[in-house]
Design an enzyme around this catalytic site. Structure first.
Site, PDB file in Angstrom:
ATOM      1  N   LEU A  59      11.348  17.473  -1.545  1.00  0.00           N
ATOM      2  CA  LEU A  59      12.555  18.291  -1.488  1.00  0.00           C
ATOM      3  C   LEU A  59      12.346  19.471  -0.535  1.00  0.00           C
ATOM      4  CD1 LEU A  59      13.846  18.389  -5.202  1.00  0.00           C
ATOM      5  CD2 LEU A  59      14.699  17.012  -3.304  1.00  0.00           C
ATOM      6  N   GLY A 117       9.623  11.494   9.913  1.00  0.00           N
ATOM      7  CA  GLY A 117       9.214  10.700  11.068  1.00  0.00           C
ATOM      8  C   GLY A 117       8.060   9.836  10.621  1.00  0.00           C
ATOM      9  N   GLU A 170       0.844  -1.196   0.000  1.00  0.00           N
ATOM     10  CA  GLU A 170       0.000   0.000   0.000  1.00  0.00           C
ATOM     11  C   GLU A 170       0.883   1.251   0.000  1.00  0.00           C
ATOM     12  OE1 GLU A 170      -3.332   0.338  -0.444  1.00  0.00           O
ATOM     13  OE2 GLU A 170      -2.543   2.352  -0.649  1.00  0.00           O
ATOM     14  N   ARG A 201       3.217   8.382  15.876  1.00  0.00           N
ATOM     15  CA  ARG A 201       4.305   7.400  15.844  1.00  0.00           C
ATOM     16  C   ARG A 201       5.565   8.018  15.233  1.00  0.00           C
ATOM     17  NH1 ARG A 201       0.966   2.351  13.381  1.00  0.00           N
ATOM     18  NH2 ARG A 201      -0.039   4.044  12.250  1.00  0.00           N
ATOM     19  N   CYS A 244       5.995   5.019   9.065  1.00  0.00           N
ATOM     20  CA  CYS A 244       6.502   4.227   7.938  1.00  0.00           C
ATOM     21  C   CYS A 244       7.986   4.436   7.626  1.00  0.00           C
ATOM     22  CB  CYS A 244       5.663   4.509   6.693  1.00  0.00           C
ATOM     23  SG  CYS A 244       3.992   3.859   6.847  1.00  0.00           S
TER      24      CYS A 244
END
Ligand code: NAD
Length: 429
Positions: A250, A257, A151, A327, A260
């Protein structure tokens, strides 16, 4: 088509809701019974634009159901997606115990042909292990296929991304699996790439690692800009217009962070190492990302001198705008550092405060940007929420003890901020 989604988190819920909206019969399953109860009542456990209307619409017509029973979910579903978490382990590898557990449980309740699809991000060769687990635990003679369908949706625009993907990657080892998945994705009218399972798994890890590399690259260049008086935004614009490079990813700042990039880069490094290849390039990407936060903290230290006894306001807590996901959010390390140094921290985020309170209970949470600014020695911008763009800067300034802003996301025009009377410190400009 009848579909089961095992793991109803950010990916599982968005995927399930979208497949239902495309006309499929979807059952979303999760072991967190509380989450399932909430979803049955129409309460969405995460912040994600457009998700609620999609869930409500499809739950109302019975196209989208929720259950805490794996047996019920697997039932007569033709395609079963595994969308459980694959968090990092202490050595950087992906923790695949949730995936293994689900594969085992599916095998135990399978009663006929199913296509089991890895939606979770997993290291290369996980498909083989899933297949082996199912074969060893399913009733003898039951037919099944395993496929990989990584995904690529982004939190904050998950529904849009799912429904308008750049490409759909299908890793299969049988024609039957390829036909089923192609049929499922046909309505999206997007390019479908059919590969072997190993290649599909690598496509996901390599894509995220490449994007993380772009971010670390531009941050490294930003540091050179700072030392020479060049402007990273002009440099990034000049680089990005080259079609071979592209404009996205960019933006210089305090680094990546989220749930993923950090874990996927480290898992890719680890699986490469296990396979006998030292992926030094990606290890450096990680080092630059870590150092970028440290450099930002050093600027704060230089600007404020001693932090002890000072009050610092933080704008934005989520790892990026339009999500409540905390997270691996850079705000965590930044705030922990400020607190450790003795500063009092006040913070505001439009969506992530409830989640932040569980991780950062020691700080003061405010109702808006202006309450954060009241009597602070400095403000730090950590997440580039659109609503921060609309801040009344004069109001903000008059609330602050000192007009000092550290902008980790380069949200504002440097000259304009100076003209407004702020001492404005950003990244690479
Ligand atoms: P998440 O933590 O939000 O959701 C995972 C869910 O799985 C949780 O609700 C958990 O309760 C459930 N679960 C765990 N064990 C289970 C079990 N045995 N049976 C049923 N449910 C179980 O995670 P997420 O962010 O949705 O990520 C899921 C996977 O998708 C990960 O591999 C991630 O890397 C990948 N991914 C995430 C994103 C993203 O933006 N979040 C994007 C692309 C891919």
């Amino acid at each position: 088509m009848k579909i089961a989604i095992i793991g109803t988190g950010y990916v599982g819920l968005c995927t399930g809701a979208c497949f239902a909206d495309l006309g499929n019969d979807v059952v979303c399953m999760d072991i967190a019974e509380e989450k399932i109860e909430k979803l049955r009542k129409g309460i969405i456990p995460i912040y994600e634009p457009q998700l609620k209307e999609l869930v409500d619409r499809n739950a109302a017509i019975g196209k989208l159901k929720f259950t805490a029973s794996l047996k019920e979910a697997v039932g007569n579903s033709e395609v079963i997606f595994i969308a459980v978490g694959t968090p990092p382990r202490h050595d950087g590898s992906a923790d695949l115990s949730y995936v293994e557990n689900v594969a085992y449980q599916i095998a135990k309740v399978m009663d006929g042909y199913h296509l089991i699809v890895e939606k979770s991000t997993v290291p290369v060769q996980t498909g083989k292990r899933v297949e082996r687990t199912i074969k060893e635990n399913a009733r003898h003679g039951i037919e099944f296929d395993v496929a990989s369908n990584p995904e690529f949706l982004r939190e904050g625009s998950a529904i849009h991304d799912f429904l308008h993907p750049d490409r759909i990657v299908i890793g299969v080892s049988s024609e039957r699996a390829a036909i089923l998945l192609k049929k499922l994705y046909e309505p999206l009218n997007a390019p479908i790439i059919v590969t072997d399972i190993n290649s599909a798994e690598i496509i996901k890890h390599a894509s995220n690692s490449f994007l993380a590399t772009k971010i670390s690259f531009i941050n490294a260049v930003a540091n050179i800009c700072e030392k020479t008086g060049a402007n990273i935004e002009e440099v990034a614009h000049g680089i990005g217009l080259d079609k071979r490079i592209g404009k996205s990813f960019l933006n210089a700042g305090i680094g990546y962070g989220g749930s993923c990039f950090p874990k996927d880069v480290s898992a890719f490094v680890k699986i490469s190492e296990d396979l006998g290849y030292d992926f030094k390039l990606l290890r450096e990407v990680e080092t630059i990302n870590k150092r970028q936060k440290e450099l930002f903290l050093k600027k704060i230290h230089d600007g404020l001198w001693n932090l002890s006894g000072k009050t610092v306001g933080v704008l934005g807590l989520a790892f990026k705008p339009d999500t409540d996901d905390m997270r691996e959010a850079p705000s965590i390390d930044i705030i922990n550092y400020l607190v450790k140094e003795g500063a009092r921290v006040k913070a505001y985020d439009p969506a992530a405060m409830e989640n932040a309170k569980k991780i950062l209970p020691i700080i003061d949470y405010c109702v808006d940007e202006y309450e954060v600014a009241r009597n602070v020695d400095a403000l730090i911008i950590v997440t580039e929420w659109k609503e921060f763009k609309e801040i009344d800067m004069n109001c903000l300034k008059s609330a602050m003890k000192k007009p000092l802003i550290f902008d980790g996301r380069n949200m504002f025009d440097k000259q304009k901020m100076k003209a407004l009377g702020f001492q404005y410190i950003s990244v690479g400009r």
